[in-house]
Write a protein that holds these residues in place. Structure first.
Motif, short mmCIF file in Angstrom:
data_model
loop_
_atom_site.label_atom_id
_atom_site.label_comp_id
_atom_site.label_asym_id
_atom_site.label_seq_id
_atom_site.Cartn_x
_atom_site.Cartn_y
_atom_site.Cartn_z
N VAL A 37 -36.05 21.62 46.50
CA VAL A 37 -35.64 22.48 47.42
C VAL A 37 -36.66 23.31 47.55
CG1 VAL A 37 -34.24 24.29 47.36
CG2 VAL A 37 -33.45 22.54 46.45
N ILE A 38 -37.64 23.68 46.91
CA ILE A 38 -38.60 24.75 47.09
C ILE A 38 -39.67 24.02 48.20
CG2 ILE A 38 -40.54 25.57 46.17
CD1 ILE A 38 -39.27 26.24 43.46
N LEU A 76 -33.18 30.82 45.17
CA LEU A 76 -34.49 30.61 45.30
C LEU A 76 -34.98 31.45 46.45
CD1 LEU A 76 -35.04 26.92 44.31
CD2 LEU A 76 -35.84 28.84 42.98
N SER A 77 -34.32 31.31 47.66
CA SER A 77 -34.75 32.22 48.61
C SER A 77 -34.27 33.80 48.55
CB SER A 77 -34.33 31.55 50.03
OG SER A 77 -32.80 31.80 49.97
N SER A 78 -33.25 34.04 48.04
CA SER A 78 -32.81 35.41 47.93
C SER A 78 -33.89 36.08 46.84
CB SER A 78 -31.54 35.52 47.44
OG SER A 78 -30.46 34.97 48.61
N ALA A 111 -40.90 31.16 39.22
CA ALA A 111 -42.18 32.20 38.80
C ALA A 111 -43.50 31.48 39.38
CB ALA A 111 -42.21 32.53 37.36
N ASP A 112 -43.51 30.21 39.21
CA ASP A 112 -44.86 29.55 39.69
C ASP A 112 -44.72 29.46 41.26
OD1 ASP A 112 -45.45 28.80 37.15
OD2 ASP A 112 -44.67 26.95 37.07
N ASN A 113 -43.63 29.73 41.81
CA ASN A 113 -43.54 29.40 43.45
C ASN A 113 -43.47 30.65 44.17
OD1 ASN A 113 -44.02 26.32 44.09
ND2 ASN A 113 -42.76 26.69 42.04
#
Length: 202
Positions: A37-38, A76-78, A111-113
């Motif tokens: 997804v990322i 993730l986006s929010s 956190a990594d992305n």
């Protein structure tokens, strides 16, 4: 209840409903799916073969797969847009019913992305269309004799825009009365001044 990763608003009902679908996966498989997804959020094409592989053990049907991708995309986006750190994000996801293992795994990946996601969203948000060319004509509506003007003049505008999302140009045409055109022109000038003052402030 309000959540920081939702911009300080209530969590959407559909997200609450789909959290249970994520909980049916193992935390490891959910992390792998989140990685896909990322990549998709960063502009890569989603690898559906890998998605099927990661969701096979949970026996997802097609609607479950779509729901899992949608809720992970939203989370993730929010979280990236509202610049929330991984620890409070993990707490909020657990409050919504996501198991601790799952939320910890997801938030470590986030956190990594997060910086890459924020940079990508920032770049996309600043990609505005540029006006390449402006053409206009003024029409007068006459009576049947062709001698008497019946209405105020009509302004026909044609804008050629360079659309960065399409990597090409597109043409936009519209018409308005001369009075509406004067209002339109005034509002564009006000907007231009506001944008200039904002740029100077930055």
């Amino acid at each position: 209840m309000r959540f920081r990763f939702c911009g300080g608003l209530d969590c959407p009902d559909w997200v609450l409903a789909e959290i249970t679908i994520l909980a049916r996966m193992s935390s490891i498989k959910m992390k792998l799916l989140s990685g896909q997804v990322i990549k998709n959020l960063l502009g890569e094409v989603l690898d559906y073969e890998k998605v099927k592989k990661y969701t096979a053990d949970a026996k997802y049907d097609t609607s479950d797969v779509k729901a899992a991708i949608s809720v992970l995309t939203f989370i993730l986006s929010s979280a990236a847009r509202y610049d929330i750190e991984s620890a409070p994000l993990s707490d909020e996801l657990q409050q919504l019913g996501l198991p601790k293992e799952h939320s910890t795994s997801l938030c470590k990946l986030f956190a990594d992305n997060s910086s890459s996601l924020q940079d990508h969203f920032r770049l996309k948000s600043l990609r505005l269309s540029q006006i390449e060319k402006v053409d206009y004509t003024v029409r007068h509506v006459l009576d049947f004799s062709g001698q008497q003007v019946l209405e105020e003049p009509i302004v026909d505008l044609t804008l050629v825009l360079n659309d960065p999302h399409l990597s090409s140009s597109k043409t936009v045409s519209f018409s308005m009365t001369s009075r509406k055109f004067q209002t339109f022109l005034h509002e564009m000038k006000v907007a231009k001044e506001a944008m200039a003052s904002t740029s100077n402030a930055l």
